[in-house]
Design a protein around this motif. Sequence first.
Motif, short mmCIF file in Angstrom:
data_model
loop_
_atom_site.label_atom_id
_atom_site.label_comp_id
_atom_site.label_asym_id
_atom_site.label_seq_id
_atom_site.Cartn_x
_atom_site.Cartn_y
_atom_site.Cartn_z
N UNK A 230 13.19 -6.83 -7.19
CA UNK A 230 11.94 -6.48 -8.11
C UNK A 230 10.90 -7.64 -8.18
N UNK A 231 11.40 -8.85 -8.64
CA UNK A 231 10.54 -9.81 -8.73
C UNK A 231 9.58 -9.99 -7.54
N UNK A 232 9.94 -9.85 -6.22
CA UNK A 232 9.19 -10.29 -5.15
C UNK A 232 8.31 -9.01 -5.08
N UNK A 233 8.70 -7.94 -5.46
CA UNK A 233 7.78 -6.90 -5.32
C UNK A 233 6.57 -6.93 -6.41
N UNK A 234 6.94 -7.60 -7.54
CA UNK A 234 5.88 -7.86 -8.64
C UNK A 234 4.82 -8.86 -8.26
N UNK A 235 5.45 -9.85 -7.49
CA UNK A 235 4.80 -11.05 -7.02
C UNK A 235 3.69 -10.46 -5.77
N UNK B 102 0.81 -1.42 0.11
CA UNK B 102 -0.16 -0.08 -0.04
C UNK B 102 0.79 1.11 0.22
N UNK B 103 1.62 1.26 0.82
CA UNK B 103 2.59 2.53 1.19
C UNK B 103 3.69 2.76 0.12
N UNK B 104 4.33 1.50 -0.67
CA UNK B 104 5.34 1.51 -1.46
C UNK B 104 5.37 1.17 -2.94
N UNK B 105 4.38 0.34 -3.15
CA UNK B 105 4.12 -0.08 -4.32
C UNK B 105 3.15 0.68 -5.34
N UNK B 106 1.89 0.47 -4.24
CA UNK B 106 0.68 1.30 -4.93
C UNK B 106 0.95 2.61 -4.76
N UNK B 107 1.68 2.94 -3.52
CA UNK B 107 1.93 4.44 -3.22
C UNK B 107 0.41 5.26 -3.31
N UNK B 108 -0.55 4.88 -2.50
CA UNK B 108 -1.67 5.41 -2.52
C UNK B 108 -1.66 6.79 -1.65
N UNK B 109 -1.97 7.65 -1.94
CA UNK B 109 -2.07 9.02 -1.27
C UNK B 109 -2.86 8.86 -0.08
N UNK B 110 -2.27 9.10 1.06
CA UNK B 110 -2.76 9.34 2.28
C UNK B 110 -2.73 7.97 2.92
#
Length: 408
Positions: A173-178, A143-151
């Motif tokens: 990078x692969x683990x983040x995509x997973x 939520x915080x670092x991949x989607x980077x949702x505002x708020x």
Amino acid sequence: MKQTWRWFGPKDLVSIDAVAQAGAEGIVTALHHVSTGQVWTPEAIAQRQAEVAVMTDGQPSGLNWDVVESLPVSEDIKKQRGDWRAHIEAWKQSLVHLAEADIDVICYNFMPVLDWTRTDLTYRRPNGATCMRFDLFDFAAFDLHILARPGAADDYDEATRAEASRRFAALDDGARRQLAGNVVFGLPGAAEHFTLDDVRQHLAEYGNITEERLRANFADFLEEVVPLAESLGLRLCCHPDDPPFPLLGLPRIMSTEAQYARMMNAVDSPANGITLCSGSLGARPDNDLAGMMQRLGHRVHFLHLRNVTRETDAIRGSFYEAEHLGGDTDMVALLAAVLDEEARRRAEGRADWSIPFRPDHGQDILDDLGRRAQPGYPSIGRLKGLAELRGAIAALSHPRLRASESRA
């Protein structure tokens, strides 16, 4: 209790043959290839019924399509945007076609954006089995670092943000995509699959929709579809939120007993009912599953029986899919409450006294580990779960036990 089994159609790696051999008595399925908001035609429904009715060698399977899961409610309906009125009319026309095909139990949900959320689809247990898991820190990292949702930072305490940052930094990078793929996987077998940009767009459109507004939109939907369902002799049953707590800043309106009671009262009809999912609701420590069955059971039209182990006592916390008689839900007490409800219905002369259930999810064991079926829907793991549930039901239904209860 009628024993059913979820099947995703001809592409499902668990065949109708396997379902019949598992001892299931009916099929739970949907027209997953039909886009959300479109009408389910009589021809498409009949085709799926024909596929359920035969095994691979052409012999009769002895199975029927008994429960729809799910007839999807579009995001436009939930948000009351775009083509939402046309989508409701399509939903109603699909109900007519299902009634004509003698399919009378329809499960659906009103969850915003994602139908279910997990962070790990193959969480390894000490015995080598794998299962699905929701890890709050991994989800916060997404939520915080991949989607980077505002708020998003406002939704987590300092300790959770720090752990989420540590975990994100440790992922390549692969683990983040997973991780991102696991979170947005959505409903297995669905016609649509979301990208991160799709999720961001939907979240932006939900920005001004509060819990109260979403509940009002749900009530509007029910006022449209429930009277028709009742006139057709259908039983609609809403599935709870999964997990049953807020995520991504989205409102949740089907997570607790009080929310279900509010939904039932919004349109008070026997056609406006509940899919009681012991796994989804059991992820909250304040949900009493056996008590909910006792108090709301007259409107429970469908059961998902699975168990989870909670890793914290917090309302919003990590959990994993446990064995059906393991985990934190007292499954035997829940089954006893279901059997009591069925006895009440028989005494009242209700035609729907037998409540269909399915062994929901299951751990991947033995040959499941190489089959790579739909996440959460293994062949052998669900067979084991069904056998455990069947054994508990047989014991609770035994005349000697019932006689001793009567004497007590």
